[in-house]
Design a protein around this motif. Structure first.
Motif, mmCIF file in Angstrom:
data_model
loop_
_atom_site.group_PDB
_atom_site.id
_atom_site.type_symbol
_atom_site.label_atom_id
_atom_site.label_comp_id
_atom_site.label_asym_id
_atom_site.label_seq_id
_atom_site.Cartn_x
_atom_site.Cartn_y
_atom_site.Cartn_z
ATOM 1 N N VAL A 186 0.743 -1.150 -0.055
ATOM 2 C CA VAL A 186 -0.145 0.081 0.017
ATOM 3 C C VAL A 186 0.825 1.288 -0.090
ATOM 4 O O VAL A 186 0.754 2.314 -0.757
ATOM 5 N N ILE A 187 1.865 1.094 0.856
ATOM 6 C CA ILE A 187 2.904 2.571 0.815
ATOM 7 C C ILE A 187 3.393 2.604 -0.529
ATOM 8 O O ILE A 187 3.691 3.683 -1.063
ATOM 9 N N ARG A 188 3.990 1.432 -1.305
ATOM 10 C CA ARG A 188 4.249 1.682 -2.697
ATOM 11 C C ARG A 188 3.474 2.233 -3.534
ATOM 12 O O ARG A 188 3.675 3.146 -4.292
ATOM 13 N N VAL A 189 2.078 1.832 -3.469
ATOM 14 C CA VAL A 189 1.025 2.355 -4.249
ATOM 15 C C VAL A 189 0.964 3.750 -3.974
ATOM 16 O O VAL A 189 0.622 4.584 -4.942
ATOM 17 N N LEU A 190 0.710 4.275 -2.662
ATOM 18 C CA LEU A 190 0.511 5.574 -2.446
ATOM 19 C C LEU A 190 1.435 6.572 -2.715
ATOM 20 O O LEU A 190 1.491 7.631 -2.583
ATOM 21 N N THR A 191 2.810 6.087 -2.960
ATOM 22 C CA THR A 191 3.919 7.124 -3.276
ATOM 23 C C THR A 191 4.399 6.755 -4.898
ATOM 24 O O THR A 191 5.520 7.285 -5.243
ATOM 25 N N LEU A 192 3.487 6.371 -5.402
ATOM 26 C CA LEU A 192 3.863 6.158 -7.001
ATOM 27 C C LEU A 192 3.716 7.608 -7.880
ATOM 28 O O LEU A 192 4.222 7.823 -8.828
ATOM 29 N N GLY A 193 2.658 8.357 -7.190
ATOM 30 C CA GLY A 193 2.425 9.730 -7.818
ATOM 31 C C GLY A 193 2.032 9.311 -9.253
ATOM 32 O O GLY A 193 0.937 8.608 -9.281
ATOM 33 N N ASN A 194 2.389 9.982 -10.362
ATOM 34 C CA ASN A 194 1.696 9.701 -11.823
ATOM 35 C C ASN A 194 3.041 9.183 -12.645
ATOM 36 O O ASN A 194 3.572 9.856 -13.258
ATOM 37 N N PRO A 195 2.932 7.889 -12.475
ATOM 38 C CA PRO A 195 4.425 7.326 -13.041
ATOM 39 C C PRO A 195 4.571 7.581 -14.356
ATOM 40 O O PRO A 195 5.852 7.506 -15.057
ATOM 41 N N MET B 182 -4.808 -1.851 -3.798
ATOM 42 C CA MET B 182 -3.592 -2.472 -4.358
ATOM 43 C C MET B 182 -3.755 -2.807 -5.830
ATOM 44 O O MET B 182 -2.581 -3.042 -6.479
ATOM 45 N N ILE B 183 -4.769 -3.012 -6.514
ATOM 46 C CA ILE B 183 -4.888 -3.548 -7.676
ATOM 47 C C ILE B 183 -5.344 -2.629 -8.744
ATOM 48 O O ILE B 183 -4.535 -2.293 -9.679
ATOM 49 N N ILE B 184 -6.653 -2.003 -8.472
ATOM 50 C CA ILE B 184 -7.124 -1.386 -9.642
ATOM 51 C C ILE B 184 -6.358 -0.159 -9.622
ATOM 52 O O ILE B 184 -6.014 0.346 -11.043
ATOM 53 N N PRO B 185 -6.190 1.051 -8.688
ATOM 54 C CA PRO B 185 -5.482 2.086 -8.969
ATOM 55 C C PRO B 185 -4.030 1.864 -9.675
ATOM 56 O O PRO B 185 -3.654 2.497 -10.573
ATOM 57 N N PRO B 186 -3.186 0.977 -9.419
ATOM 58 C CA PRO B 186 -1.861 0.985 -9.940
ATOM 59 C C PRO B 186 -2.006 0.453 -11.555
ATOM 60 O O PRO B 186 -1.365 0.920 -12.454
ATOM 61 N N ALA B 187 -3.152 -0.543 -11.705
ATOM 62 C CA ALA B 187 -3.291 -0.727 -13.223
ATOM 63 C C ALA B 187 -3.679 0.145 -14.003
ATOM 64 O O ALA B 187 -3.265 0.451 -15.059
ATOM 65 N N ILE B 188 -4.443 1.170 -13.348
ATOM 66 C CA ILE B 188 -4.929 2.483 -14.206
ATOM 67 C C ILE B 188 -3.512 3.320 -14.297
ATOM 68 O O ILE B 188 -3.519 4.050 -15.296
ATOM 69 N N MET B 189 -2.929 3.547 -13.342
ATOM 70 C CA MET B 189 -1.791 4.413 -13.233
ATOM 71 C C MET B 189 -0.635 3.943 -14.369
ATOM 72 O O MET B 189 -0.235 4.920 -14.882
ATOM 73 N N MET C 223 7.005 -1.102 -12.658
ATOM 74 C CA MET C 223 7.368 -0.386 -11.574
ATOM 75 C C MET C 223 8.536 -0.339 -11.233
ATOM 76 O O MET C 223 9.392 -1.511 -10.958
ATOM 77 N N PRO C 224 9.124 0.548 -10.659
ATOM 78 C CA PRO C 224 10.617 0.436 -9.890
ATOM 79 C C PRO C 224 10.426 -0.481 -8.539
ATOM 80 O O PRO C 224 9.550 -0.441 -8.024
ATOM 81 N N MET C 225 11.590 -1.292 -8.562
ATOM 82 C CA MET C 225 11.763 -2.573 -7.434
ATOM 83 C C MET C 225 10.401 -3.454 -7.707
ATOM 84 O O MET C 225 9.796 -4.198 -6.717
ATOM 85 N N GLY C 226 9.854 -3.418 -8.957
ATOM 86 C CA GLY C 226 8.570 -4.361 -9.216
ATOM 87 C C GLY C 226 8.738 -5.814 -9.035
ATOM 88 O O GLY C 226 7.963 -6.428 -8.439
ATOM 89 N N GLN C 227 9.847 -6.367 -8.868
ATOM 90 C CA GLN C 227 10.264 -7.701 -8.701
ATOM 91 C C GLN C 227 9.980 -8.012 -7.349
ATOM 92 O O GLN C 227 9.503 -9.113 -6.817
ATOM 93 N N PHE C 228 10.579 -6.975 -6.513
ATOM 94 C CA PHE C 228 10.460 -7.165 -5.139
ATOM 95 C C PHE C 228 8.972 -7.172 -4.417
ATOM 96 O O PHE C 228 8.516 -7.959 -3.994
ATOM 97 N N PHE C 229 8.503 -6.270 -5.033
ATOM 98 C CA PHE C 229 6.790 -5.970 -4.961
ATOM 99 C C PHE C 229 5.958 -7.100 -5.294
ATOM 100 O O PHE C 229 4.931 -7.464 -4.816
ATOM 101 N N SER D 163 -3.771 9.393 -13.125
ATOM 102 C CA SER D 163 -3.058 9.624 -11.759
ATOM 103 C C SER D 163 -3.661 8.575 -10.820
ATOM 104 O O SER D 163 -4.656 7.824 -10.919
ATOM 105 N N PHE D 164 -3.200 8.720 -9.369
ATOM 106 C CA PHE D 164 -3.660 7.893 -8.216
ATOM 107 C C PHE D 164 -5.266 8.212 -8.463
ATOM 108 O O PHE D 164 -6.032 7.149 -8.286
#
Ligand code: PFF
Length: 545
Positions: free
Chosen positions: A222-231, A315-322, A350-356, A238-239
Motif C-alpha cells: 500500500v505504501i508503494r502504491v500511495l507513493t507512485l505519483g503519476n508514474p 492495491m490492484i485497480i489504482p496501479p493498473a490504471i496508473m 514499477m521501480p522495484m517491481g520484482q520485490f513487490f 493519476s492515483f
C-alpha cells in the motif's frame, strides 16, 4: 444430543477464533476476486449493490451464523448437518439442508487449491527474478523468464496461459508444466496437514503465525502504491483516476438493471466473508460456551471488509490504471486477468517491481491457505459426525475426495471450463440458496429470541436488539428478491451456455453427483439421530417406571 463423534476441541483463545475466522474470510476473494468482479461489473456502479448487500445481508448474517455455530457446538455438533439439525428443532429436513451446505465450501476448495498454487508459482517466479542479479536466478517453468519481466501485455497473457494450461485440456500434465500439478499436490498436502493437526494446534496456530506477515506485506504494498505519483505522466493515469474508477458510479441505469450485477455483488460478499458457505458456522462451533461471539463476529467481518475494500481495492485497480490506463482495466476478460495478467505487467513497469511482485504473491499465497483450510473443516467435521470416524480417517477421506475434484480442475483447463463451472455453482448459485435457507431457519424455526440469547451469552458488548428483525424483515426478502429476479432474467442464458461445452457438462455432472451423495448421507444420518433419540426417550421412561 451427544454421540460418539463428539469432540473436545476448542479454540485456544478469543483472539485465536477471531484470527481464524478473519483468516478464512481474507483470501483470494479480497485481493483477486473483488477487484476483478468490480472491474467486470462496472467499477463504481458495482459498489452500490455491494455496499447494500454488506449492510443488509453480511453484517447481520455473520453474527447470526456465529450464534448458530456456537449453539450447535454447545450440543456437541460441529458440522453443518448437526448445527442446523439442532437449530431447526431436530427436524431432519433442517439437518439435510445443513448437510447440503457443505457443498459450497468443499467445491470452492477444489478449485481454490489450484489458484492457491498459481500464487505460489508467481511468488517463486518473482523470487527467481529477485535472485537473478546475484546469479541465483531460477524459473520453475523453463519456458518463462525468471522474474516475469515480459515486456508486453501479450507476454504476460501467454505466461498466464502456460501456468494455468488454459490453451487445451490436459496440457498441465505436459513435461514443462507438470511442476504446477506437483505444486497443487503440495498445497493440498499442506492444507490437510494443518487440518490434521487440529483446531487449536493446526488452524489457530497457523493463522496466528501468518496474520502479521499478511499485514506487513499489505502495508509495504500500500505504501508503494500511495507513493507512485503519476508514474507515466499521462493524463487520466493519476492515483485519483485509479480511485475514481472504483468509486465514481457511472452508467448506473444500465448496471443496476442487470440482475447479474446484483447476483455478482451479493455473491462476492458471501465469498469474501465466508458466510453462508458452512465455513463460519463450523469454525464457531468450536468457540467455548461462555466466550463472547457478539463483538468477535463484528470484528471479524470488519477486518475482512477493511482488507477487501481498503487494501484489495487500493492495491490492484489504482496501479493498473496508473501504469496501463483505463483501457487495461476495461478490457479484462475474466476476474483472474486483473491479478495474474494486468498486475504482473504493472510490476514489470514499477521501480522495484520484482520485490513487490514477490511480496504481493507471497501475501496472496498465505492468505489463501488460511481460507482453504476453512473450506475443508466442514467436510471433515461432516465425515466425523455422520460416519463416526476418527479425525485421521475423516481427514484422509476428505483429502481423497478433494483430490478427485482438484484433478478435474487441473485436467479440464481449456478456457477454464471446469473452474468456471465449479465457481458458478459453488460461489454464485448455492451461497444464495444457503443464505435463504439460513435466514429462514433463523427467522421462522430457531426464532429471534433464541438468536438474541445466544448472541448475548458471554457478550462483551451486546448487539442491537433489532438485529433479528433486520434478518427476518430485510435480509430474507432482499435475498429472495435478488435471487428470484436473477433466476427469471439470467438463469436460462446460463443453462444455454452449458450446452456449448462438453467439459462444463461433465463438470456439472460431477457436481450433481456430490449433491446426491450429500443428500443421501444427510438423510440417513438425520433419520438415525431421530431413531436414537426415540430409543433414548423410551429407555429413560422404562428406567423411571
Ligand atoms: N473468504 C475466502 C476469500 O475471500 O478468499 C474464500 C472462502 C473461504 C470461500 C471459505 C468460502 C469458504 F467457505
Amino acid at each position: 444430543m451427544k454421540d460418539g463423534s463428539q469432540t473436545n476441541e476448542h479454540w485456544g483463545s478469543r483472539l485465536g477464533v477471531v484470527l481464524a475466522v478473519s483468516g478464512s474470510a481474507v483470501g483470494l476473494g479480497n485481493f483477486i476476486r473483488f477487484p476483478g468482479q468490480a472491474t467486470l461489473h462496472g467499477g463504481g456502479a458495482f459498489m452500490i449493490p455491494y455496499l447494500i448487500s454488506l449492510l443488509i445481508v453480511a453484517i447481520p448474517l455473520a453474527s447470526a451464523e456465529w450464534a448458530l455455530g456456537r449453539h450447535g457446538g454447545r450440543r456437541g455438533r460441529h458440522s453443518p448437518i448437526g448445527i442446523y439439525y439442532e437449530a431447526g428443532g431436530r427436524k431432519p429436513i433442517c439437518g439435510i439442508c445443513g448437510g447440503l451446505m457443505i457443498f459450497t465450501a468443499y467445491v470452492i476448495d477444489m478449485y481454490y487449491l489450484v489458484v492457491e498454487s498459481w500464487c505460489l508459482v508467481y511468488a517463486l517466479q518473482y523470487l527467481g527474478g529477485l535472485l537473478k542479479p546475484i546469479g541465483l536466478g531460477f524459473s520453475i517453468i523453463p519456458t518463462i523468464e525468471p522474474g516475469l519481466k515480459l515486456g508486453s501485455a501479450e507476454g504476460y497473457a501467454s505466461a498466464f496461459d502456460s501456468i494455468t494450461g488454459s490453451a487445451s485440456d490436459g496440457s498441465l500434465f505436459g513435461s514443462s508444466t507438470s511442476i504446477i500439478v506437483a505444486l497443487v499436490a503440495l498445497c493440498t498436502f499442506m492444507n490437510f496437514w494443518l487440518i490434521y493437526r487440529g483446531i487449536s494446534k493446526g488452524i489457530e496456530r497457523f493463522c496466528k503465525m501468518v496474520a502479521p506477515l499478511i499485514l506487513l506485506c499489505s502495508f509495504f504494498i500500500v505504501i508503494r502504491v500511495l507513493t507512485l505519483g503519476n508514474p507515466t505522466g499521462e493524463q487520466g493515469q493519476s492515483f485519483l483516476d485509479g480511485l475514481g474508477f472504483m468509486w465514481n458510479p457511472q452508467n448506473l441505469d444500465k448496471t443496476l438493471l442487470d440482475m447479474d450485477v446484483w447476483l455478482a455483488a451479493t455473491s462476492q460478499i458471501f465469498f469474501s466473508t465466508s458466510i453462508c458457505t458452512s465455513a463460519v458456522c463450523t469454525y464457531t462451533s468450536y468457540v467455548k460456551s461462555k466466550q463472547d461471539i457478539a463483538l468477535s463476529s463484528v470484528t471479524a467481518t470488519m477486518a475482512n471488509e477493511f482488507c477487501e475494500v481498503a487494501l484489495g481495492g487500493l492495491m490492484i485497480i489504482p496501479p493498473a490504471i496508473m501504469f496501463l490506463g483505463a483501457a487495461a482495466a476495461d478490457n479484462i476478460g475474466s476476474s483472474f486477468s486483473l491479478g495474474f495478467v494486468v498486475l504482473p505487467n504493472v510490476f514489470g513497469e514499477m521501480p522495484m517491481g520484482q520485490f513487490f511482485g514477490f511480496l504481493f504473491f507471497t501475501l496472496l499465497f498465505f492468505s489463501a491457505i488460511t481460507s482453504s483450510i476453512s473450506q475443508l473443516q466442514p467436510a471433515v467435521a461432516f465425515l466425523k459426525e455422520t460416519f463416526r470416524w476418527s479425525r485421521q480417517t475423516s481427514v484422509l477421506v476428505a483429502a481423497v475426495l478433494v483430490c478427485a475434484g482438484t484433478s478435474f480442475v487441473c485436467w479440464f483447463t481449456a478456457q477454464f471450463a471446469a473452474l468456471d463451472t465449479f465457481d458458478f455453482w459453488s460461489a454464485n448459485f448455492t451461497p444464495f440458496l444457503c443464505a435463504i435457507v439460513q435466514t429462514f431457519i433463523i427467522s421462522h424455526i430457531w426464532g429471534l429470541e433464541n438468536l438474541k440469547s445466544e448472541l448475548d451469552r458471554g457478550a462483551i458488548v451486546k448487539l442491537p436488539s433489532g438485529l433479528g428483525k433486520l434478518i427476518k424483515y430485510a435480509s430474507l426478502p432482499y435475498l429472495v428478491l435478488i435471487f428470484g429476479a436473477w433466476l427469471f432474467q439470467n438463469f436460462g442464458e446460463r443453462v444455454e451456455s452449458l450446452k456449448t461445452s462438453r467439459s462444463a457438462q461433465i463438470s456439472t455432472l460431477f457436481l450433481a453427483t456430490i449433491v446426491v451423495v450429500l443428500f443421501v448421507v444427510s438423510l440417513a444420518t438425520t433419520l438415525r439421530w431421530k431413531k436414537e433419540e426415540k430409543e433414548q426417550i423410551s429407555s429413560n421412561k422404562e428406567i423411571q417406571e
